[in-house]
Design a protein around this motif. Structure first.
Motif, PDB file in Angstrom:
ATOM      1  N   UNK A 155       0.825  -1.203   0.000  1.00 53.01           N
ATOM      2  CA  UNK A 155       0.000   0.000   0.000  1.00 53.01           C
ATOM      3  C   UNK A 155       0.862   1.256   0.000  1.00 53.01           C
ATOM      4  N   UNK A 156       1.875   1.259   0.847  1.00 50.74           N
ATOM      5  CA  UNK A 156       2.725   2.443   0.958  1.00 50.74           C
ATOM      6  C   UNK A 156       3.487   2.695  -0.335  1.00 50.74           C
ATOM      7  N   UNK A 157       4.002   1.635  -0.943  1.00 46.84           N
ATOM      8  CA  UNK A 157       4.785   1.834  -2.160  1.00 46.84           C
ATOM      9  C   UNK A 157       3.904   2.253  -3.330  1.00 46.84           C
ATOM     10  N   UNK A 193      -5.136  -1.858  -8.472  1.00 47.28           N
ATOM     11  CA  UNK A 193      -4.677  -3.191  -8.843  1.00 47.28           C
ATOM     12  C   UNK A 193      -3.474  -3.108  -9.781  1.00 47.28           C
ATOM     13  N   UNK A 194      -3.521  -2.187 -10.732  1.00 49.32           N
ATOM     14  CA  UNK A 194      -2.446  -2.101 -11.713  1.00 49.32           C
ATOM     15  C   UNK A 194      -1.199  -1.461 -11.122  1.00 49.32           C
ATOM     16  N   UNK A 195      -1.352  -0.493 -10.240  1.00 49.47           N
ATOM     17  CA  UNK A 195      -0.177   0.111  -9.611  1.00 49.47           C
ATOM     18  C   UNK A 195       0.521  -0.862  -8.668  1.00 49.47           C
ATOM     19  N   UNK A 196      -0.227  -1.813  -8.145  1.00 57.66           N
ATOM     20  CA  UNK A 196       0.384  -2.789  -7.242  1.00 57.66           C
ATOM     21  C   UNK A 196       0.968  -3.984  -7.989  1.00 57.66           C
ATOM     22  N   UNK A 198       3.892  -5.032  -9.634  1.00 55.87           N
ATOM     23  CA  UNK A 198       5.239  -4.473  -9.637  1.00 55.87           C
ATOM     24  C   UNK A 198       6.270  -5.522  -9.993  1.00 55.87           C
ATOM     25  N   UNK A 199       7.453  -5.051 -10.237  1.00 51.59           N
ATOM     26  CA  UNK A 199       8.565  -5.930 -10.593  1.00 51.59           C
ATOM     27  C   UNK A 199       9.260  -6.446  -9.344  1.00 51.59           C
ATOM     28  N   UNK A 200       9.931  -7.569  -9.490  1.00 55.51           N
ATOM     29  CA  UNK A 200      10.761  -8.096  -8.415  1.00 55.51           C
ATOM     30  C   UNK A 200      11.906  -7.136  -8.100  1.00 55.51           C
ATOM     31  N   UNK A 201      12.115  -6.143  -8.990  1.00 58.20           N
ATOM     32  CA  UNK A 201      13.187  -5.161  -8.797  1.00 58.20           C
ATOM     33  C   UNK A 201      12.890  -4.176  -7.673  1.00 58.20           C
ATOM     34  N   UNK A 202      11.662  -4.149  -7.186  1.00 55.73           N
ATOM     35  CA  UNK A 202      11.293  -3.186  -6.144  1.00 55.73           C
ATOM     36  C   UNK A 202      11.809  -3.698  -4.805  1.00 55.73           C
ATOM     37  N   UNK A 203      12.974  -3.201  -4.414  1.00 58.13           N
ATOM     38  CA  UNK A 203      13.628  -3.695  -3.207  1.00 58.13           C
ATOM     39  C   UNK A 203      12.871  -3.404  -1.941  1.00 58.13           C
ATOM     40  N   UNK A 204      12.084  -2.318  -1.921  1.00 56.46           N
ATOM     41  CA  UNK A 204      11.351  -1.955  -0.706  1.00 56.46           C
ATOM     42  C   UNK A 204      10.364  -3.031  -0.258  1.00 56.46           C
ATOM     43  N   UNK A 205       9.941  -3.892  -1.192  1.00 57.03           N
ATOM     44  CA  UNK A 205       8.953  -4.916  -0.866  1.00 57.03           C
ATOM     45  C   UNK A 205       9.576  -6.267  -0.545  1.00 57.03           C
TER      46      UNK A 205
END
Length: 762
Positions: A155-157, A193-196, A198-205
């Protein structure tokens, strides 16, 4: 098209007070508070009695704060505020409660009320603005506490609105806005739904493959909720979860014990790992429903005998089994006493794997105590077997499709995380859908605390109400000399405290919802039809409801008249009611968290409509027009005409008898599943009609679907031309030819011009 809104959910407070309409000072102060809250954009819903307050708390989970008057009217002269607090805390331990009181009443509140209340509102002393600020802050804290760790990070990202230079290529949905059809897709699914996505590249998650960051926090949170030492999120369904476990636990040439009632994903796992399967055979009843594996077949002596008699183990250097897989609960809702199974199989094997794909809710209701893999148990000085459980959280919890979890409780011969994760990474996608992982997170959070028992209790209560309604209607119609459907369930219920026995439809609903004894399969009871059972070994899960159509006697013989279940399912489908599974004379309905009285009431009406149309032989062109449009040969027939013809054919072909024989007879294994698969890859196979398969070896599994239970495993022999396996398949083939539109779905079978053809080894 309008842009989708990204505003957060609004704040909602429930004001439970008898003062809102009063013309006195308390009424004026209460109305001023309500106005102040609305100016802070906190929507206020008002209830003037304990009964109305409880109804709103049950029906509206969006309520984020309760403002409760100590003087709220109750029922039967009881203190209304205490009624409300008891109901609320049985459902939700976290919802903030402000007690509307003066200092005199606060001083006299009982300890019970003080323990369940978060704060007080001095409605005549503090200003509405001050009180509103405190309420607003408490709602914000509550909302923050609700969200589990992985979903919170997502949610935050997703609210950062960052420019994406990584995959996926739609870049938070932006790409879809460049095309008319893309915009339609964007509007249908929504920006969140579409903004969430994301790629595995998103380190914050964090990483699903490395189990780090918020994803790891979510898995640890789920492990606590589900009673496991470790939990892994899986985004490819429990089919993949089963494969991961087998690949981590068994290697080529090792012996594994396998419930013959296992899903085909276990067959795939056996094939991929190179395991040598030794099967544990469950019982079947007169309807063809698969029962449990009798305890006598799980003893050390019985397991050793099964391994010694297995032709595939002859070449094994070590015949000690290293892994065992059991299906719990079964597709039709039969649940083992897992303590008993663990004690029996634990004498033979150090790793127990329970495929609980359809059973993720069991931990959260006392009705299922000791009947699921991660049951509460004291850790002993001598550890028991390491246990695995797979849960399809999308099936009967609230997760998205493909969401699954693997739970592990370490015991003897544990598989440490590093080694287990190698098998996990072999099957996991490097591009997992974050929404699936988040839905796992949310499913765990929904089950945490008292919410889990409340939600599962509501499903059980709806299933019980449906079952009792069906049983009552069946009893009334039979008394009038007519027919009606019935439920597969005990005929009578005995109150364990009073000893009084009731007809099922007359039993107290509270007993059926809360007493496991009501659902135990007793030895010798004719309703379930299973032999070799011990008392308390197996229980029927009330939320998996099998509706039984007329046609089968208790001894398994077909009756004089009958109605095949497939024609009922087709009729229901025409009314927009899609069933879970259809056999010869049973239809399975799942009472998941999303089932309501409206849904099952509609189902009752549809079944009554079928009876009416059957009795009047209504033309098929009117009651199942989709069937007659696709297959014109049915246009001159009535509903009863077709049912009578189908039943006569089933009787002549002996489909129910062949089904029982086909699944109760263990075929001879000519080679292991992996050897058969390797021959398939090398094209050392040929596709043959049933007439040429006698004595041949299957190159692929033959799996009737649903439920996806193998009739024949790769490497097993088809047997004699009129034997159990080919006899059953020939009966199905003949039936499918005679009744187009009612064909059977058998994975591993290719149908060409009405002829079944299957790959066999050359």
């Amino acid at each position: 098209m309008s842009e989708p809104s990204r505003r957060p959910l609004g704040m909602l407070a429930l004001l439970a007070s008898e003062d809102t309409a009063k013309p006195d000072a308390d009424g004026a102060a209460t109305r001023r508070l309500q106005s102040a809250l609305e100016q802070l954009q906190i929507q206020v819903v008002v209830a003037a009695s304990a009964e109305d307050t409880i109804t709103l708390l049950r029906s509206n989970p969006a309520i984020q704060c309760l403002l409760l008057s100590w003087g709220l009217p109750g029922t039967n002269a009881t203190r209304g505020a205490l009624e409300v607090l008891a109901e609320l805390r049985a459902r939700n331990e976290q919802l903030p409660v402000f007690m509307l009181a003066d200092r005199d009443s606060a001083a006299g509140l009982p300890r019970y009320a003080l323990e369940l209340t978060n704060d007080f509102i001095w409605i005549q002393e503090d200003t509405p603005v001050f009180i509103g600020g405190r309420i607003q802050a408490e709602i914000a804290r509550y909302r923050k506490s609700l969200v589990p760790p992985m979903f919170k990070a997502l949610l935050e990202f997703s609210n950062v609105h960052e420019y994406s230079w990584h995959t996926p290529g739609h870049a938070g949905g932006t790409a879809f806005l460049k095309s008319p059809v893309g915009r339609a897709f964007h509007e249908f699914y929504g920006e969140n739904m579409l903004r969430s996505d994301l790629s595995i590249s998103v380190g914050e998650l964090g990483s699903l493959l490395d189990h780090t960051g918020p994803i790891a926090d979510g898995e640890k949170y789920a492990a606590r909720v589900f009673g496991a030492d470790r939990t892994y999120y899986v985004t490819n369904g429990s089919s993949t979860s089963n494969r991961v476990i087998l690949m981590a636990s068994v290697s080529r040439g090792q012996v594994a014990l396998c419930d013959r009632n296992c899903h085909k994903s276990v067959e795939h796992a056996m094939t991929m790992s190179g395991a040598v399967p030794t099967y544990l055979i469950p019982v079947r009843n007169h309807y063809g429903i698969i029962g449990p594996i009798p305890p006598a077949r799980l003893t050390r002596a019985a397991v050793k005998e099964a391994i010694d008699q297995n032709p595939l183990t002859a070449g094994c250097e070590d015949k000690t089994p290293v892994h065992a897989v059991i299906t719990n609960s079964t597709y039709d809702g039969l649940c083992y006493n897992v303590r008993k199974v663990e004690a029996l199989l634990g004498e033979s094997v150090d790793r127990l794997h329970f495929d609980e794909a359809w059973y993720a809710y069991a931990r959260f209701n006392p009705l299922y105590r000791d009947r699921f893999a991660m049951y509460d148990q004291e850790r002993e000085d001598t550890p028991g077997p390491t246990k695995f459980a797979t849960h399809s959280t999308h099936k009967l919890l609230a997760a998205l499709s493909q969401a699954s979890m693997i739970h592990i409780r370490d015991g003897r011969r544990p598989i440490e995380h590093g080694r287990f994760n190698e098998a996990f990474m072999m099957h996991a996608s490097t591009s997992p859908l974050y929404s699936i992982m988040a839905s796992n997170d949310v499913s765990a959070a929904m089950m945490a605390g008292p919410g889990g028992e409340t939600l599962t209790g509501e499903s059980i209560a709806e299933a019980v109400a449906f079952r009792q309604t069906m049983a009552r209607l069946h009893s009334e119609y039979i008394a009038d000399g007519e027919w009606f459907f019935n439920g597969w369930q005990p005929d009578k219920i005995t109150d364990t405290e009073t000893g009084r026995t009731y007809a099922f439809h007359e039993a107290p609903p509270e007993q059926l919802c809360n007493d496991p004894e009501a659902w135990i399969l007793r030895p010798g009871d004719h309703w379930h039809g299973f032999a070799e059972l011990e008392d308390h070994y197996c229980m029927l899960d009330p939320i998996k409801v099998s509706v039984v159509t007329p046609g089968v006697e208790n001894d398994g013989a077909l009756a004089k008249h009958g109605i095949p279940a497939s024609i009922v399912s087709s009729y229901l489908d025409n009314l927009g009611i899609v069933v879970e599974k259809t056999t010869d004379f049973t239809i399975l309905f799942l009472f998941s968290l999303g089932i309501t009285k409206g849904k099952w009431g509609t189902l009752i009406n549809a079944l009554l409509a079928f009876k009416r149309d059957y009795d009047h032989n209504r033309p098929l062109v009117e009651c199942i027009p989709s069937l007659t449009n696709e297959h014109p040969g049915y246009r001159e027939m009535g509903l009863k005409d077709l049912a009578v013809k189908m039943f006569a054919s089933m009787k002549a072909l002996r489909t129910t008898t062949h089904l029982a024989q086909g699944f109760s007879t263990l075929p001879h294994a000519d080679c292991t599943p992996v050897q058969a698969y390797e021959a398939l890859v090398r094209n050392e196979v040929e596709m043959l009609p049933l007439s040429q398969l006698a004595g041949r070896t299957a190159a692929t599994g033959v799996v009737p679907y649903p439920p996806g239970i193998p009739l024949l495993m790769p490497g097993e022999n088809f047997g004699d031309a009129e034997g159990a396996v080919l006899g059953y398949l020939k009966a199905l083939e003949a039936y499918d030819r005679e009744f187009p539109g009612f064909g059977h779905d058998n994975h591993g079978v290719e149908v060409r011009d009405g002829e079944y053809r299957i790959y066999a080894l050359k």
